[in-house]
Scaffold this motif. Sequence first.
Motif, PDB file in Angstrom:
ATOM      1  N   LEU A  33       6.336  -9.802  -7.114  1.00 42.41           N
ATOM      2  CA  LEU A  33       5.091  -9.061  -7.044  1.00 42.41           C
ATOM      3  C   LEU A  33       5.288  -7.726  -7.739  1.00 42.41           C
ATOM      4  O   LEU A  33       6.111  -6.914  -7.303  1.00 42.41           O
ATOM      5  N   THR A  34       4.566  -7.508  -8.839  1.00 42.74           N
ATOM      6  CA  THR A  34       4.680  -6.244  -9.568  1.00 42.74           C
ATOM      7  C   THR A  34       3.632  -5.277  -9.011  1.00 42.74           C
ATOM      8  O   THR A  34       2.447  -5.599  -8.926  1.00 42.74           O
ATOM      9  N   VAL A  35       4.112  -4.106  -8.623  1.00 45.22           N
ATOM     10  CA  VAL A  35       3.276  -3.086  -7.979  1.00 45.22           C
ATOM     11  C   VAL A  35       3.359  -1.809  -8.816  1.00 45.22           C
ATOM     12  O   VAL A  35       4.439  -1.423  -9.244  1.00 45.22           O
ATOM     13  N   THR A  36       2.226  -1.154  -9.003  1.00 46.22           N
ATOM     14  CA  THR A  36       2.213   0.132  -9.685  1.00 46.22           C
ATOM     15  C   THR A  36       2.347   1.237  -8.649  1.00 46.22           C
ATOM     16  O   THR A  36       1.473   1.407  -7.798  1.00 46.22           O
ATOM     17  N   PHE A  37       3.455   1.959  -8.711  1.00 47.11           N
ATOM     18  CA  PHE A  37       3.725   3.082  -7.823  1.00 47.11           C
ATOM     19  C   PHE A  37       3.192   4.352  -8.499  1.00 47.11           C
ATOM     20  O   PHE A  37       3.343   4.517  -9.715  1.00 47.11           O
ATOM     21  N   SER A  38       2.617   5.247  -7.733  1.00 42.96           N
ATOM     22  CA  SER A  38       2.181   6.526  -8.279  1.00 42.96           C
ATOM     23  C   SER A  38       3.284   7.565  -8.103  1.00 42.96           C
ATOM     24  O   SER A  38       4.189   7.390  -7.280  1.00 42.96           O
ATOM     25  N   LYS A  39       3.216   8.641  -8.885  1.00 42.97           N
ATOM     26  CA  LYS A  39       4.223   9.694  -8.813  1.00 42.97           C
ATOM     27  C   LYS A  39       3.960  10.590  -7.611  1.00 42.97           C
ATOM     28  O   LYS A  39       2.841  11.049  -7.393  1.00 42.97           O
ATOM     29  N   LEU A  40       5.003  10.813  -6.829  1.00 48.92           N
ATOM     30  CA  LEU A  40       4.959  11.720  -5.689  1.00 48.92           C
ATOM     31  C   LEU A  40       5.639  13.015  -6.099  1.00 48.92           C
ATOM     32  O   LEU A  40       6.857  13.026  -6.363  1.00 48.92           O
ATOM     33  N   PRO A  91      15.206  18.205 -11.040  1.00 51.88           N
ATOM     34  CA  PRO A  91      15.749  18.568 -12.353  1.00 51.88           C
ATOM     35  C   PRO A  91      17.255  18.325 -12.436  1.00 51.88           C
ATOM     36  O   PRO A  91      18.008  18.655 -11.520  1.00 51.88           O
ATOM     37  N   GLY A  92      17.672  17.698 -13.528  1.00 54.37           N
ATOM     38  CA  GLY A  92      19.079  17.421 -13.756  1.00 54.37           C
ATOM     39  C   GLY A  92      19.570  16.132 -13.121  1.00 54.37           C
ATOM     40  O   GLY A  92      20.736  15.784 -13.251  1.00 54.37           O
ATOM     41  N   ARG A  93      18.722  15.394 -12.413  1.00 52.16           N
ATOM     42  CA  ARG A  93      19.112  14.143 -11.750  1.00 52.16           C
ATOM     43  C   ARG A  93      18.396  12.962 -12.399  1.00 52.16           C
ATOM     44  O   ARG A  93      17.317  13.124 -12.963  1.00 52.16           O
ATOM     45  N   ASP A  94      18.979  11.779 -12.299  1.00 54.34           N
ATOM     46  CA  ASP A  94      18.321  10.578 -12.821  1.00 54.34           C
ATOM     47  C   ASP A  94      18.130   9.528 -11.727  1.00 54.34           C
ATOM     48  O   ASP A  94      17.904   8.363 -11.997  1.00 54.34           O
ATOM     49  N   THR A  95      18.216   9.971 -10.482  1.00 55.53           N
ATOM     50  CA  THR A  95      18.042   9.093  -9.326  1.00 55.53           C
ATOM     51  C   THR A  95      16.896   9.618  -8.478  1.00 55.53           C
ATOM     52  O   THR A  95      16.761  10.828  -8.283  1.00 55.53           O
ATOM     53  N   THR A  96      16.092   8.689  -7.979  1.00 55.97           N
ATOM     54  CA  THR A  96      14.966   9.081  -7.140  1.00 55.97           C
ATOM     55  C   THR A  96      14.748   8.019  -6.069  1.00 55.97           C
ATOM     56  O   THR A  96      15.578   7.140  -5.888  1.00 55.97           O
ATOM     57  N   ALA A  97      13.648   8.112  -5.348  1.00 51.07           N
ATOM     58  CA  ALA A  97      13.377   7.188  -4.249  1.00 51.07           C
ATOM     59  C   ALA A  97      11.949   6.665  -4.322  1.00 51.07           C
ATOM     60  O   ALA A  97      11.055   7.341  -4.836  1.00 51.07           O
ATOM     61  N   GLY A  98      11.749   5.462  -3.783  1.00 52.02           N
ATOM     62  CA  GLY A  98      10.426   4.851  -3.726  1.00 52.02           C
ATOM     63  C   GLY A  98      10.043   4.537  -2.295  1.00 52.02           C
ATOM     64  O   GLY A  98      10.888   4.145  -1.483  1.00 52.02           O
ATOM     65  N   TYR A  99       8.764   4.733  -2.001  1.00 51.26           N
ATOM     66  CA  TYR A  99       8.240   4.526  -0.662  1.00 51.26           C
ATOM     67  C   TYR A  99       6.986   3.656  -0.742  1.00 51.26           C
ATOM     68  O   TYR A  99       6.190   3.775  -1.676  1.00 51.26           O
ATOM     69  N   PHE A 100       6.771   2.798   0.255  1.00 55.32           N
ATOM     70  CA  PHE A 100       5.595   1.940   0.290  1.00 55.32           C
ATOM     71  C   PHE A 100       5.524   1.229   1.631  1.00 55.32           C
ATOM     72  O   PHE A 100       6.461   1.287   2.428  1.00 55.32           O
ATOM     73  N   SER A 105       0.842  -1.187   0.000  1.00 62.88           N
ATOM     74  CA  SER A 105       0.000   0.000   0.000  1.00 62.88           C
ATOM     75  C   SER A 105       0.884   1.247   0.000  1.00 62.88           C
ATOM     76  O   SER A 105       2.080   1.166   0.264  1.00 62.88           O
ATOM     77  N   ALA A 106       0.256   2.382  -0.292  1.00 63.34           N
ATOM     78  CA  ALA A 106       0.930   3.694  -0.276  1.00 63.34           C
ATOM     79  C   ALA A 106       2.201   3.698  -1.119  1.00 63.34           C
ATOM     80  O   ALA A 106       3.209   4.286  -0.731  1.00 63.34           O
ATOM     81  N   ALA A 107       2.163   3.046  -2.283  1.00 65.42           N
ATOM     82  CA  ALA A 107       3.339   2.927  -3.152  1.00 65.42           C
ATOM     83  C   ALA A 107       3.521   4.192  -3.994  1.00 65.42           C
ATOM     84  O   ALA A 107       2.678   4.513  -4.821  1.00 65.42           O
ATOM     85  N   GLN A 108       4.643   4.899  -3.767  1.00 67.52           N
ATOM     86  CA  GLN A 108       4.920   6.146  -4.472  1.00 67.52           C
ATOM     87  C   GLN A 108       6.394   6.249  -4.841  1.00 67.52           C
ATOM     88  O   GLN A 108       7.263   5.801  -4.092  1.00 67.52           O
ATOM     89  N   VAL A 109       6.647   6.840  -6.003  1.00 68.07           N
ATOM     90  CA  VAL A 109       8.004   7.170  -6.447  1.00 68.07           C
ATOM     91  C   VAL A 109       8.088   8.685  -6.522  1.00 68.07           C
ATOM     92  O   VAL A 109       7.251   9.330  -7.162  1.00 68.07           O
ATOM     93  N   ARG A 110       9.100   9.241  -5.857  1.00 71.67           N
ATOM     94  CA  ARG A 110       9.293  10.694  -5.862  1.00 71.67           C
ATOM     95  C   ARG A 110       9.676  11.161  -7.258  1.00 71.67           C
ATOM     96  O   ARG A 110      10.481  10.521  -7.942  1.00 71.67           O
TER      97      ARG A 110
END
Length: 145
Positions: free
Chosen positions: A136-143, A43-52, A34-39
């Motif tokens: 388990l494939t999960v669809t994360f929403s954009k944060l 700008p200018g970066r290609d790295t981010t974080a995921g939370y769930f 639950s609460a699956a989100q990707v930040r």
Amino acid sequence: MFPQLKDTRPVVWVFMIAVFLSGCSAPPPPIAVSAAQVRDLVPGRDTTAGYFVLSNNTATELTLTGATSELARAIEMHKTVQRENSVGMQRVSSLAIAPNSQARFERGGLHLMIFGVAEVPDSFPITLEFSSGEQLTVTFSKLPL
């Protein structure tokens, strides 16, 4: 002498059916996210974080060993750690989740580091991998930032 009472049998039947059906709810899935989100990207970066939140609804320990996505070059599990006067990250190779408990991946704690991302779409699929071989494939929403 006594007032006429309306026939209440239909109301009683509806109540009895509702009580019966409330006890017949489906059990939770063995593994739930639950609460699956990707930040969104800075700008200018290609790295981010995921939370769930990962829920282990089984009677046995569950071990998360990794994650992948076609939208990223690599994904690693990390935890935030305090080092003397600074805060840093430490890679986590696997994470055991006790029976009937949860692991929270959140800012300032456990999280997914997602590398090599061109953009974060509104739906970001990530496949979680477990030591049992299960995926388990999960669809994360954009944060948003």
